[in-house]
Design a protein around this motif. Structure first.
Motif, mmCIF file in Angstrom:
data_model
loop_
_atom_site.group_PDB
_atom_site.id
_atom_site.type_symbol
_atom_site.label_atom_id
_atom_site.label_comp_id
_atom_site.label_asym_id
_atom_site.label_seq_id
_atom_site.Cartn_x
_atom_site.Cartn_y
_atom_site.Cartn_z
ATOM 1 N N ARG A 21 0.839 -1.199 0.000
ATOM 2 C CA ARG A 21 0.000 0.000 0.000
ATOM 3 C C ARG A 21 0.873 1.246 0.000
ATOM 4 N N VAL A 22 0.563 2.177 -0.890
ATOM 5 C CA VAL A 22 1.337 3.417 -0.989
ATOM 6 C C VAL A 22 0.373 4.594 -1.046
ATOM 7 N N GLU A 23 0.620 5.589 -0.202
ATOM 8 C CA GLU A 23 -0.218 6.789 -0.189
ATOM 9 C C GLU A 23 0.670 8.026 -0.254
ATOM 10 N N PRO A 24 0.117 9.148 -0.680
ATOM 11 C CA PRO A 24 0.877 10.402 -0.629
ATOM 12 C C PRO A 24 1.214 10.746 0.815
ATOM 13 N N SER A 25 2.379 11.310 1.036
ATOM 14 C CA SER A 25 2.781 11.636 2.413
ATOM 15 C C SER A 25 1.964 12.784 2.983
ATOM 16 N N LYS A 26 1.388 13.592 2.116
ATOM 17 C CA LYS A 26 0.537 14.691 2.568
ATOM 18 C C LYS A 26 -0.855 14.508 1.975
ATOM 19 N N LEU A 27 -1.799 14.160 2.830
ATOM 20 C CA LEU A 27 -3.187 13.979 2.406
ATOM 21 C C LEU A 27 -4.061 14.980 3.159
ATOM 22 N N ASP A 28 -4.595 15.959 2.447
ATOM 23 C CA ASP A 28 -5.448 16.943 3.112
ATOM 24 C C ASP A 28 -6.926 16.706 2.840
ATOM 25 N N LYS A 29 -7.222 15.664 2.058
ATOM 26 C CA LYS A 29 -8.613 15.290 1.796
ATOM 27 C C LYS A 29 -8.635 13.836 1.340
ATOM 28 N N PRO A 30 -9.797 13.181 1.378
ATOM 29 C CA PRO A 30 -9.868 11.796 0.918
ATOM 30 C C PRO A 30 -9.356 11.655 -0.515
ATOM 31 N N ALA A 31 -8.588 10.612 -0.755
ATOM 32 C CA ALA A 31 -7.920 10.444 -2.048
ATOM 33 C C ALA A 31 -8.585 9.350 -2.882
ATOM 34 N N PRO A 32 -8.488 9.462 -4.205
ATOM 35 C CA PRO A 32 -8.965 8.372 -5.063
ATOM 36 C C PRO A 32 -8.081 7.136 -4.888
ATOM 37 N N LEU A 33 -8.640 5.980 -5.190
ATOM 38 C CA LEU A 33 -8.002 4.695 -4.894
ATOM 39 C C LEU A 33 -7.729 3.914 -6.177
ATOM 40 N N VAL A 34 -6.580 3.234 -6.221
ATOM 41 C CA VAL A 34 -6.240 2.428 -7.396
ATOM 42 C C VAL A 34 -5.695 1.078 -6.952
ATOM 43 N N LEU A 35 -6.319 0.011 -7.442
ATOM 44 C CA LEU A 35 -5.818 -1.338 -7.230
ATOM 45 C C LEU A 35 -4.925 -1.696 -8.414
ATOM 46 N N VAL A 36 -3.687 -2.103 -8.136
ATOM 47 C CA VAL A 36 -2.709 -2.434 -9.173
ATOM 48 C C VAL A 36 -2.489 -3.949 -9.161
ATOM 49 N N ILE A 37 -2.821 -4.623 -10.269
ATOM 50 C CA ILE A 37 -2.769 -6.088 -10.310
ATOM 51 C C ILE A 37 -1.595 -6.552 -11.176
ATOM 52 N N HIS A 38 -0.798 -7.431 -10.600
ATOM 53 C CA HIS A 38 0.449 -7.852 -11.224
ATOM 54 C C HIS A 38 0.261 -8.841 -12.367
ATOM 55 N N GLU A 39 1.379 -9.162 -12.999
ATOM 56 C CA GLU A 39 1.418 -10.132 -14.086
ATOM 57 C C GLU A 39 1.321 -11.549 -13.510
ATOM 58 N N ASN A 40 1.730 -12.538 -14.252
ATOM 59 C CA ASN A 40 1.560 -13.936 -13.834
ATOM 60 C C ASN A 40 2.739 -14.444 -13.014
ATOM 61 N N ARG A 41 3.335 -13.567 -12.197
ATOM 62 C CA ARG A 41 4.528 -13.983 -11.446
ATOM 63 C C ARG A 41 4.624 -13.354 -10.067
ATOM 64 N N GLY A 42 3.545 -12.742 -9.595
ATOM 65 C CA GLY A 42 3.550 -12.173 -8.263
ATOM 66 C C GLY A 42 3.946 -10.707 -8.235
ATOM 67 N N LEU A 43 4.027 -10.192 -7.030
ATOM 68 C CA LEU A 43 4.266 -8.758 -6.811
ATOM 69 C C LEU A 43 5.756 -8.442 -6.972
ATOM 70 N N ASN A 44 6.177 -8.274 -8.200
ATOM 71 C CA ASN A 44 7.583 -7.988 -8.462
ATOM 72 C C ASN A 44 7.866 -6.478 -8.330
ATOM 73 N N PRO A 45 9.134 -6.076 -8.370
ATOM 74 C CA PRO A 45 9.483 -4.665 -8.151
ATOM 75 C C PRO A 45 8.866 -3.696 -9.158
ATOM 76 N N TYR A 46 8.649 -4.120 -10.386
ATOM 77 C CA TYR A 46 8.018 -3.246 -11.380
ATOM 78 C C TYR A 46 6.610 -2.850 -10.936
ATOM 79 N N ILE A 47 5.817 -3.819 -10.480
ATOM 80 C CA ILE A 47 4.447 -3.524 -10.062
ATOM 81 C C ILE A 47 4.446 -2.636 -8.821
ATOM 82 N N LYS A 48 5.362 -2.889 -7.897
ATOM 83 C CA LYS A 48 5.471 -2.024 -6.716
ATOM 84 C C LYS A 48 5.813 -0.592 -7.135
#
Length: 294
Positions: A86-113
């Motif tokens: 999970r990654v969020e902006p360090s400064k949040l002054d209001k509720p933020a939009p949300l994005v689910l990022v889904i990896h390729e067929n090999r797990g959560l590799n550094p590119y997806i992170k």
């Protein structure tokens, strides 16, 4: 960005076949050997084709503009418990939009992170689940990760991603608007989410993902931005029927086919990366999510 030698097109075809389990490593290397000419050795082609994540990082994990952590989520219809980045902006002054990022067929590799961090830099709260968590997590090696993911129960794995989407949509710092984006396997999972759990997504961007069950296209509620590479024969072969179903059901979609781009063209860790098309696709994605998730 990493510099790569110019490779014959057949080398990319072999890599895609290997990456998607259609040929084994021996056949992959044998095929590369047949393409070796002069200084373009099998070893050089292999080095260019395989991911080099250290050279491709765009946003550092310790960037002061973001805060990253690992979080678990409940998945009663899947493997029970999932975990992601999970990654969020360090400064949040209001509720933020949300994005689910889904990896390729090999797990959560550094590119997806890194993709998740890129979203946080742009003001989104991003969450990238590791589908391999129930079997030990991404092993630090894509080839092993591919084998691990292929061994998993497909329905339970899909339900884990559904559960991750539901969990993120209810994030206390979010505005309740969820975008879903995925690459390769993840692109197909995005298509699965919008057709089989349509109430979860408010906007969706599948990158070169397999088409969903066409009988379920009528269920789609979210607007779609579909990203494809011109040279991606496997995914593109599914597109005419998928587009016909979208039109028949009168769904809100836009599709882009990037000239000269291959499957995986957004992944900047290998020679498949196409910087011009990847950056254009990224800017279109950001604009799309900002439009629908604000």
């Amino acid at each position: 960005m990493p510099k790569h030698p110019k490779l014959p097109e057949q080398a990319f075809t072999l890599y895609d076949q290997f990456a998607h389990g259609r040929i084994n490593r021996r056949a992959f290397l044998s095929g590369l050997g047949k393409l070796s000419v002069g200084a373009l050795t099998t070893s050089i082609m292999l080095d260019a084709l395989m991911p080099n994540y250290a050279l491709a990082e765009q946003v550092s994990f310790n960037d002061p503009d973001i805060i990253a952590s690992y979080q678990e989520f409940s998945s009663p219809d899947g493997y029970g418990t999932g975990k992601g980045y999970r990654v969020e902006p360090s400064k949040l002054d209001k509720p933020a939009p949300l994005v689910l990022v889904i990896h390729e067929n090999r797990g959560l590799n550094p590119y997806i992170k890194d993709v998740a961090r890129r979203f946080a830099k742009q003001g989104f709260i991003a969450f990238a689940p590791d589908g391999l968590y129930p079997v030990g997590g991404y092993p630090g090696n894509d080839e092993q990760g591919k084998k691990m993911q292929a061994s998993m129960d497909k329905d339970k794995l899909a339900n884990d991603f559904f559960a991750a989407a539901k969990s993120l949509k209810g994030d206390g710092k979010g505005n309740g608007k969820l975008g879903v984006i995925g690459f390769c396997y993840g692109g197909g999972m995005v298509n699965k989410i919008v057709t089989e759990a349509p109430d979860l997504a408010d906007a969706a961007v599948p990158f070169y993902g397999a088409a969903p069950d066409l009988a379920k296209v009528k269920n789609i509620q979210a607007p779609l931005m579909i990203q494809m590479g011109e040279l991606d024969e496997w995914v593109n072969a599914m597109w005419p029927d998928y587009e016909k179903a979208l039109k028949t059901a009168n769904k809100d979609y836009q599709a882009f086919v990037y000239p000269g781009a291959r499957h995986g063209f957004h992944n900047d860790s290998t020679a498949r990366y196409d910087q011009v098309n990847a950056e254009l696709a990224w800017q279109r994605t950001l604009a799309f999510f900002n439009q629908h998730l604000a």
